[in-house]
Structure formats: structure tokens, C-alpha cells
Design a protein around this motif. Structure first.
Motif, PDB file in Angstrom:
ATOM      1  N   PHE A  57     -50.579 -10.350 -11.186  1.00 43.92           N
ATOM      2  CA  PHE A  57     -51.394 -11.378 -11.852  1.00 43.92           C
ATOM      3  C   PHE A  57     -50.771 -12.770 -11.731  1.00 43.92           C
ATOM      4  CE2 PHE A  57     -52.726  -7.971 -15.242  1.00 43.92           C
ATOM      5  CZ  PHE A  57     -53.352  -7.239 -14.263  1.00 43.92           C
ATOM      6  N   TYR A  60     -52.181 -15.644  -9.727  1.00 42.52           N
ATOM      7  CA  TYR A  60     -53.534 -15.281  -9.268  1.00 42.52           C
ATOM      8  C   TYR A  60     -54.535 -16.289  -9.835  1.00 42.52           C
ATOM      9  CZ  TYR A  60     -57.737 -12.462  -8.526  1.00 42.52           C
ATOM     10  OH  TYR A  60     -58.977 -12.023  -8.147  1.00 42.52           O
ATOM     11  N   TYR A  63     -53.036 -18.046 -12.667  1.00 40.95           N
ATOM     12  CA  TYR A  63     -52.653 -17.384 -13.920  1.00 40.95           C
ATOM     13  C   TYR A  63     -51.149 -17.517 -14.119  1.00 40.95           C
ATOM     14  CZ  TYR A  63     -52.341 -14.102 -17.751  1.00 40.95           C
ATOM     15  OH  TYR A  63     -52.106 -13.534 -18.979  1.00 40.95           O
ATOM     16  N   CYS A  68     -51.265  -9.680 -18.967  1.00 43.28           N
ATOM     17  CA  CYS A  68     -52.269 -10.196 -19.885  1.00 43.28           C
ATOM     18  C   CYS A  68     -52.100  -9.425 -21.192  1.00 43.28           C
ATOM     19  CB  CYS A  68     -53.692  -9.984 -19.371  1.00 43.28           C
ATOM     20  SG  CYS A  68     -54.043 -10.825 -17.815  1.00 43.28           S
ATOM     21  N   HIS A  77     -57.318 -11.113 -20.616  1.00 45.36           N
ATOM     22  CA  HIS A  77     -56.724 -12.327 -20.062  1.00 45.36           C
ATOM     23  C   HIS A  77     -56.024 -13.208 -21.091  1.00 45.36           C
ATOM     24  CE1 HIS A  77     -59.915 -11.951 -16.604  1.00 45.36           C
ATOM     25  NE2 HIS A  77     -59.094 -10.931 -16.671  1.00 45.36           N
ATOM     26  N   ASP A  95     -52.465  -5.551 -20.171  1.00 39.76           N
ATOM     27  CA  ASP A  95     -52.984  -5.299 -18.824  1.00 39.76           C
ATOM     28  C   ASP A  95     -51.870  -5.619 -17.825  1.00 39.76           C
ATOM     29  OD1 ASP A  95     -54.562  -4.943 -16.589  1.00 39.76           O
ATOM     30  OD2 ASP A  95     -56.170  -6.278 -17.265  1.00 39.76           O
ATOM     31  N   ASP A 106     -53.165  -1.289 -10.979  1.00 35.03           N
ATOM     32  CA  ASP A 106     -53.735  -2.048 -12.097  1.00 35.03           C
ATOM     33  C   ASP A 106     -54.116  -1.083 -13.217  1.00 35.03           C
ATOM     34  OD1 ASP A 106     -55.022  -3.986 -13.639  1.00 35.03           O
ATOM     35  OD2 ASP A 106     -56.685  -4.300 -12.231  1.00 35.03           O
ATOM     36  N   HIS A 169     -63.387  -2.791 -10.595  1.00 33.08           N
ATOM     37  CA  HIS A 169     -63.394  -3.270  -9.210  1.00 33.08           C
ATOM     38  C   HIS A 169     -62.707  -2.296  -8.264  1.00 33.08           C
ATOM     39  CE1 HIS A 169     -59.163  -4.380 -10.089  1.00 33.08           C
ATOM     40  NE2 HIS A 169     -59.645  -4.596 -11.303  1.00 33.08           N
ATOM     41  N   HIS A 176     -58.744  -7.372  -6.166  1.00 36.72           N
ATOM     42  CA  HIS A 176     -60.183  -7.209  -6.360  1.00 36.72           C
ATOM     43  C   HIS A 176     -60.866  -7.007  -5.017  1.00 36.72           C
ATOM     44  CE1 HIS A 176     -59.499  -9.625 -10.235  1.00 36.72           C
ATOM     45  NE2 HIS A 176     -59.572  -8.350 -10.521  1.00 36.72           N
ATOM     46  N   GLU A 202     -62.431   0.096 -15.849  1.00 32.89           N
ATOM     47  CA  GLU A 202     -61.822  -0.569 -17.002  1.00 32.89           C
ATOM     48  C   GLU A 202     -62.808  -0.964 -18.089  1.00 32.89           C
ATOM     49  OE1 GLU A 202     -60.074  -4.433 -16.268  1.00 32.89           O
ATOM     50  OE2 GLU A 202     -60.646  -4.371 -14.172  1.00 32.89           O
ATOM     51  N   TRP A 219     -58.517 -19.191 -19.844  1.00 35.28           N
ATOM     52  CA  TRP A 219     -58.285 -17.778 -19.525  1.00 35.28           C
ATOM     53  C   TRP A 219     -58.740 -16.810 -20.611  1.00 35.28           C
ATOM     54  CZ3 TRP A 219     -57.347 -15.781 -14.946  1.00 35.28           C
ATOM     55  CH2 TRP A 219     -56.791 -16.613 -13.966  1.00 35.28           C
ATOM     56  N   GLU A 233     -57.853   0.888 -18.913  1.00 32.98           N
ATOM     57  CA  GLU A 233     -58.080   0.823 -17.460  1.00 32.98           C
ATOM     58  C   GLU A 233     -57.086   1.700 -16.712  1.00 32.98           C
ATOM     59  OE1 GLU A 233     -56.856  -2.938 -15.700  1.00 32.98           O
ATOM     60  OE2 GLU A 233     -58.173  -2.646 -13.984  1.00 32.98           O
TER      61      GLU A 233
HETATM   62  N1  MF3 Z   1     -56.855  -6.187 -14.778  1.00 31.54           N
HETATM   63  C1  MF3 Z   1     -57.434  -7.502 -14.618  1.00 31.54           C
HETATM   64  C2  MF3 Z   1     -58.518  -7.371 -13.590  1.00 31.54           C
HETATM   65  O1  MF3 Z   1     -58.756  -6.321 -13.165  1.00 31.54           O
HETATM   66  C3  MF3 Z   1     -56.391  -8.468 -14.318  1.00 31.54           C
HETATM   67  C4  MF3 Z   1     -56.748  -9.801 -13.818  1.00 31.54           C
HETATM   68  S1  MF3 Z   1     -55.953 -10.908 -14.766  1.00 31.54           S
HETATM   69  C5  MF3 Z   1     -55.516 -12.227 -13.830  1.00 31.54           C
HETATM   70  O2  MF3 Z   1     -59.204  -8.261 -13.218  1.00 31.54           O
HETATM   71  F1  MF3 Z   1     -54.807 -12.927 -14.586  1.00 31.54           F
HETATM   72  F2  MF3 Z   1     -54.820 -11.841 -12.838  1.00 31.54           F
HETATM   73  F3  MF3 Z   1     -56.584 -12.840 -13.438  1.00 31.54           F
END
Ligand code: MF3
Ligand code: CO
Length: 249
Positions: A57, A60, A63, A68, A77, A95, A106, A169, A176, A202, A219, A233
Motif C-alpha cells: 500500500f 500506492y 498512500y 490501513c 483506508h 488491512d 492482500d 478485485h 488490483h 473483501e 483517504w 478480506e
Molecule cells: N485492501 C485494499 C484494496 O484492496 C487496500 C488498498 S489501500 C491503498 O484495495 F492504500 F493501498 F490504497
């Protein structure tokens, strides 16, 4: 485009997700009243790096943290902060994403801190169970939204609502990938499930309205009505022998 993974690639994803699962287990030892979410984030990042992974993360889309951490009405988030202190009675969702040898893992878990309300207790249980209702549909020959529909049916049947604005996802070399995995919808729609598909399923369940909004930090996603929210998740693989949870201890 949905990218199927080879047995060799699945083996790497098992390792990435094992680090995710072990980080969760490690953090539960520190998840006590008085600790800040920034400290949990620091401990989590250190554990991930010692295990040979990189926090997926961090950085990302900008972030700023490794994990999270979303508390009570926060859905997902939540940004770890020195001034956010875990308290008795909180519902805390953590997370974690790990990048290892070219692949991502994840998984998210939600916990009650000490004594929590009966409603919070039930929300935690139903959120976790809704994931497993979805998982039961994750076999070859079914369609993607058979998973989605089973989650929604179970969540709403138990009096909770399902977040619409954020979904599961596909996952692999990118965190993703296709397809999106909604936690709601009609059954028997979307792509057929095939061996080698890897999905992050999730469910995010709210005690009140399904509607959410994002705070000014850009966020933190919270429920619109301030009601409690929980998140559960896992990264899973579709196999000839049924679904395999990769992010399992
Ligand atoms: N588990 C979250 C997802 O599947 C994590 C994204 S958080 C981020 O989207 F900070 F990386 F954006
Ligand atoms: Co995810």
C-alpha cells in the motif's frame, strides 16, 4: 483481462499471502488499548520487511503508510496516526498488502478491543461469515457474481448493509487486476470462474446505511450515518479442488 496464474506463480502468491497472514497474527499481540495506529503501522511494516516483503500500500496512489487501520465508523483506508489511540470498545479493521517476488498478497481482519457492544460483536461475526458464504460459491463453472450475491444475501439477511462504492478485485503482479469483485448483485453474471484465477474477496458491512463518504484527508472512508463498519478480506485462488485461501495461517 483476467490473468490466470500458473502453479509456479500460485506458489509465489502463497508466500506473499503467508507474510500477510503472519503479519496479521503478529499485530494481534500488540492490538491493545493505549497503542497508537502509527505504532501498529511501524510494527507491521518492520515485520513485513524482515519477512522479505514490501508493503504494497505504501506509495500506492500516494498512500502514506504500510497498513490501513480503520476504527468504528471508518470503513476502509484509515491512515495510521500517532494521535489515534486504540481504546477499549473499539472495532478495529486492519488491512495489509505485501509485495513479494513480483506478486501481491492482500487480506483484512476486524477485531473488537476488550468488551464491545452486542451489535459490534454481531457485525464482526456476520462480516466474517459473509466472506465464507461467498467463498462457498468460488468454484469452477460458477460465475463471478454468484460470490457477490451470496455475500449480499447473507449480510442483508442478518440486518446489515453492504458497501457499494468499494469492491474486491483480481490480484497478482498488480494489487488490483480484473475482475472487480462486488459484494452485492444478481447471481449468475460476469465471467465464468476458472482454475488459476486469484481474487481478493473483501466484504465491507455497515450496521446502518450502505452509503459512505471520504474524509478531507482524501483517504479515510466512513459510513455516512456514523454507524459501525467491519471488513474481512482474503486472497483466494480458484482451483480444480475448489477455492484455496492463500492468506491463511
Ligand atoms: N485492501 C485494499 C484494496 O484492496 C487496500 C488498498 S489501500 C491503498 O484495495 F492504500 F493501498 F490504497
Ligand atoms: Co483488497
Amino acid at each position: 483481462m483476467i490473468i490466470l496464474k500458473s502453479p509456479r506463480e500460485l506458489e509465489i502468491m502463497r508466500t506473499a499471502n503467508k507474510i500477510v497472514a503472519e503479519t496479521h497474527a503478529f499485530l494481534t499481540e500488540h492490538l491493545v488499548p493505549g497503542i497508537s495506529t502509527a505504532e501498529l503501522d511501524r510494527l507491521g511494516e518492520e515485520f513485513i520487511r524482515k519477512a522479505g516483503g514490501v508493503p504494497s500500500f505504501k506509495g500506492y496512489h500516494g498512500y502514506p503508510a504500510a497498513l490501513c487501520i480503520s476504527i468504528n465508523e471508518e470503513v476502509v483506508h484509515g491512515i495510521p496516526s500517532k494521535s489515534r489511540i486504540i481504546e477499549e470498545g473499539d472495532l478495529v479493521s486492519i488491512d495489509i498488502g505485501v509485495y513479494y517476488d513480483g506478486f501481491h498478497g492482500d487480506a483484512a481482519r476486524s477485531y473488537g478491543i476488550g468488551r464491545i457492544s452486542e451489535e459490534a460483536e454481531r457485525l464482526l461475526k456476520v462480516t466474517r461469515e459473509s466472506f465464507f458464504k461467498g467463498l462457498e460459491e468460488a468454484f469452477i463453472g460458477n460465475r463471478l457474481t454468484d460470490i457477490s450475491h451470496a455475500i449480499q444475501k447473507y449480510a442483508e439477511g442478518n440486518g446489515f448493509s453492504v458497501v457499494r462504492d468499494y469492491v474486491g478485485h483480481g490480484i497478482g503482479r498488480k494489487m488490483h487486476e480484473d475482475p472487480q469483485v462486488p459484494n452485492f448483485g444478481k447471481p449468475n453474471r460476469g465471467p465464468l470462474l476458472k482454475a488459476g484465477m486469484t481474487l481478493a474477496i473483501e466484504p465491507m458491512l455497515n450496521a446502518g446505511t450502505y452509503q459512505v463518504k471520504t474524509l478531507d484527508d482524501g483517504w479515510t472512508v466512513v459510513t455516512r450515518d456514523g454507524s459501525l463498519s467491519a471488513h474481512y478480506e482474503n486472497t483466494i485462488a480458484i482451483t480444480e479442488n475448489g477455492p484455496e485461501i492463500l492468506s491463511k495461517i
